[in-house]
Design a protein around this motif. Structure first.
Motif, PDB file in Angstrom:
ATOM      1  N   ALA A  76       0.817  -1.216   0.000  1.00  0.00           N
ATOM      2  CA  ALA A  76       0.000   0.000   0.000  1.00  0.00           C
ATOM      3  C   ALA A  76       0.853   1.269   0.000  1.00  0.00           C
ATOM      4  CB  ALA A  76      -0.925   0.001   1.221  1.00  0.00           C
ATOM      5  N   TYR A  77       2.165   1.115   0.052  1.00  0.00           N
ATOM      6  CA  TYR A  77       3.065   2.265   0.125  1.00  0.00           C
ATOM      7  C   TYR A  77       3.988   2.298  -1.084  1.00  0.00           C
ATOM      8  CZ  TYR A  77       1.319   3.028   4.787  1.00  0.00           C
ATOM      9  OH  TYR A  77       0.492   3.296   5.841  1.00  0.00           O
ATOM     10  N   GLY A 156      18.106  12.812   8.542  1.00  0.00           N
ATOM     11  CA  GLY A 156      17.787  12.042   7.338  1.00  0.00           C
ATOM     12  C   GLY A 156      16.309  11.711   7.247  1.00  0.00           C
ATOM     13  N   PHE A 157      15.739  11.239   8.353  1.00  0.00           N
ATOM     14  CA  PHE A 157      14.304  10.952   8.359  1.00  0.00           C
ATOM     15  C   PHE A 157      13.485  12.216   8.119  1.00  0.00           C
ATOM     16  CE2 PHE A 157      15.216   7.062  11.150  1.00  0.00           C
ATOM     17  CZ  PHE A 157      15.143   6.194  10.073  1.00  0.00           C
ATOM     18  N   ASP A 158      13.892  13.331   8.728  1.00  0.00           N
ATOM     19  CA  ASP A 158      13.196  14.593   8.516  1.00  0.00           C
ATOM     20  C   ASP A 158      13.211  14.968   7.031  1.00  0.00           C
ATOM     21  OD1 ASP A 158      12.643  14.789  11.221  1.00  0.00           O
ATOM     22  OD2 ASP A 158      14.105  16.382  11.605  1.00  0.00           O
ATOM     23  N   LEU A 164       8.491  13.476   1.040  1.00  0.00           N
ATOM     24  CA  LEU A 164       7.245  12.743   0.804  1.00  0.00           C
ATOM     25  C   LEU A 164       6.019  13.647   0.956  1.00  0.00           C
ATOM     26  CD1 LEU A 164       8.105   9.393   2.619  1.00  0.00           C
ATOM     27  CD2 LEU A 164       7.914   9.767   0.140  1.00  0.00           C
ATOM     28  N   ILE A 165       6.043  14.507   1.963  1.00  0.00           N
ATOM     29  CA  ILE A 165       4.934  15.447   2.165  1.00  0.00           C
ATOM     30  C   ILE A 165       4.821  16.387   0.975  1.00  0.00           C
ATOM     31  CG2 ILE A 165       4.156  17.409   3.563  1.00  0.00           C
ATOM     32  CD1 ILE A 165       5.318  15.802   6.025  1.00  0.00           C
ATOM     33  N   GLU A 166       5.966  16.908   0.529  1.00  0.00           N
ATOM     34  CA  GLU A 166       5.980  17.822  -0.616  1.00  0.00           C
ATOM     35  C   GLU A 166       5.418  17.155  -1.868  1.00  0.00           C
ATOM     36  OE1 GLU A 166       9.532  19.547  -3.267  1.00  0.00           O
ATOM     37  OE2 GLU A 166       9.602  20.217  -1.172  1.00  0.00           O
ATOM     38  N   LYS A 167       5.668  15.862  -2.026  1.00  0.00           N
ATOM     39  CA  LYS A 167       5.197  15.122  -3.205  1.00  0.00           C
ATOM     40  C   LYS A 167       3.787  14.566  -3.021  1.00  0.00           C
ATOM     41  CE  LYS A 167       8.948  15.566  -5.608  1.00  0.00           C
ATOM     42  NZ  LYS A 167       8.971  16.426  -6.772  1.00  0.00           N
ATOM     43  N   PHE A 172       5.433   5.906   5.374  1.00  0.00           N
ATOM     44  CA  PHE A 172       5.355   4.549   5.914  1.00  0.00           C
ATOM     45  C   PHE A 172       5.418   4.617   7.439  1.00  0.00           C
ATOM     46  CE2 PHE A 172       7.261   0.179   6.449  1.00  0.00           C
ATOM     47  CZ  PHE A 172       6.135  -0.510   5.998  1.00  0.00           C
ATOM     48  N   PRO A 173       4.536   3.929   8.141  1.00  0.00           N
ATOM     49  CA  PRO A 173       4.482   4.036   9.606  1.00  0.00           C
ATOM     50  C   PRO A 173       5.806   3.744  10.316  1.00  0.00           C
ATOM     51  CG  PRO A 173       2.549   2.885   8.801  1.00  0.00           C
ATOM     52  CD  PRO A 173       3.457   3.089   7.612  1.00  0.00           C
ATOM     53  N   LEU A 174       6.597   2.808   9.807  1.00  0.00           N
ATOM     54  CA  LEU A 174       7.869   2.510  10.472  1.00  0.00           C
ATOM     55  C   LEU A 174       8.809   3.711  10.464  1.00  0.00           C
ATOM     56  CD1 LEU A 174       8.814  -1.152   9.426  1.00  0.00           C
ATOM     57  CD2 LEU A 174       7.806  -0.340  11.572  1.00  0.00           C
ATOM     58  N   THR A 175       8.739   4.522   9.414  1.00  0.00           N
ATOM     59  CA  THR A 175       9.603   5.705   9.345  1.00  0.00           C
ATOM     60  C   THR A 175       9.205   6.722  10.406  1.00  0.00           C
ATOM     61  OG1 THR A 175       9.881   5.318   6.980  1.00  0.00           O
ATOM     62  CG2 THR A 175      10.513   7.496   7.813  1.00  0.00           C
ATOM     63  N   LEU A 176       7.934   6.939  10.546  1.00  0.00           N
ATOM     64  CA  LEU A 176       7.455   7.839  11.590  1.00  0.00           C
ATOM     65  C   LEU A 176       7.824   7.302  12.977  1.00  0.00           C
ATOM     66  CD1 LEU A 176       5.920  10.403  12.283  1.00  0.00           C
ATOM     67  CD2 LEU A 176       3.798   9.090  12.163  1.00  0.00           C
ATOM     68  N   GLU A 177       7.655   5.997  13.169  1.00  0.00           N
ATOM     69  CA  GLU A 177       8.015   5.388  14.456  1.00  0.00           C
ATOM     70  C   GLU A 177       9.518   5.495  14.714  1.00  0.00           C
ATOM     71  OE1 GLU A 177       6.504   1.390  14.667  1.00  0.00           O
ATOM     72  OE2 GLU A 177       4.468   2.052  14.180  1.00  0.00           O
ATOM     73  N   ALA A 178      10.329   5.312  13.671  1.00  0.00           N
ATOM     74  CA  ALA A 178      11.784   5.431  13.819  1.00  0.00           C
ATOM     75  C   ALA A 178      12.158   6.843  14.245  1.00  0.00           C
ATOM     76  CB  ALA A 178      12.482   5.071  12.503  1.00  0.00           C
ATOM     77  N   ARG A 179      11.565   7.827  13.591  1.00  0.00           N
ATOM     78  CA  ARG A 179      11.843   9.224  13.929  1.00  0.00           C
ATOM     79  C   ARG A 179      11.432   9.526  15.362  1.00  0.00           C
ATOM     80  NH1 ARG A 179       9.583  14.137  14.445  1.00  0.00           N
ATOM     81  NH2 ARG A 179      10.839  15.892  13.731  1.00  0.00           N
TER      82      ARG A 179
END
Length: 187
Positions: A76-77, A156-158, A164-167, A172-179
């Protein structure tokens, strides 16, 4: 399979420019590993294999995600995420990598995850900042990496999330959780 055989096999899976990126990730991962107390041989092994499936057709990766029991939510991503978990499966089953931490570093190099190991952080960060990478903010990430693995990875995550927001793409939830995990651990 020895290191040279592995390199030759991985190199055959990608265009020359991606192999140059992989070499940059290998070199950077070893530097970061030495800087932050991680086994450089394990970092290099994960770096060699991190993009092994990057240039596979998307239908082949999608089939592997479905057929090999990989997280179905990936479908889905953005397809750019798929090669990491597929690559970890390939590293284990086709290249004989048995080290779970090396496999984790391959699996999470695109997304990160909550509670990343130092090896996972090193490979993820090396992928962001290897010498061939050029994007707004990469020099800041490189500067931060001189003093803090977590601060550099957070930057890097930021950067990824802003892109991704700009586009108009989903994060992906794991990226948000990692940050969030990096922020929580560095208070």
């Amino acid at each position: 399979m020895n290191r040279e055989q592995m390199i030759a096999k991985v190199k055959a899976e990608m265009p020359e420019r991606r192999w140059l990126h992989t070499e940059g990730v290998m070199e950077t991962a070893v530097v970061l590993a030495n800087r932050f107390g991680v086994d450089p041989a394990r970092a290099e092994l994960a770096a060699i294999l991190h993009d092994v499936a990057k240039y596979w057709p998307t239908d082949r990766m999608a089939d592997m995600i479905r057929d090999k029991g990989l997280p179905a939510e990936l479908l889905a991503y953005d397809k750019e995420l798929w090669h990491a978990p597929v690559g970890a499966w390939v590293a284990e089953h086709e290249y004989g990598v048995a080290d779970p931490e090396v496999l984790g570093a391959i699996r999470y190099h695109t997304s990160g995850r909550r509670g990343m190991t130092k090896l996972e952080k090193v490979v993820c960060l090396a992928d962001y900042m290897e010498p061939g990478r050029e994007f707004p903010g990469v020099d800041r990430i490189r500067e931060l990496s001189l003093r803090s693995l977590d601060e550099a990875l957070l930057a890097g995550f930021d950067s990824t999330m802003s892109f991704l927001i700009e586009k108009g793409k989903r994060i992906f939830p794991l990226t948000l959780e990692a940050r969030n995990s990096l922020l929580e651990n560095n208070r």
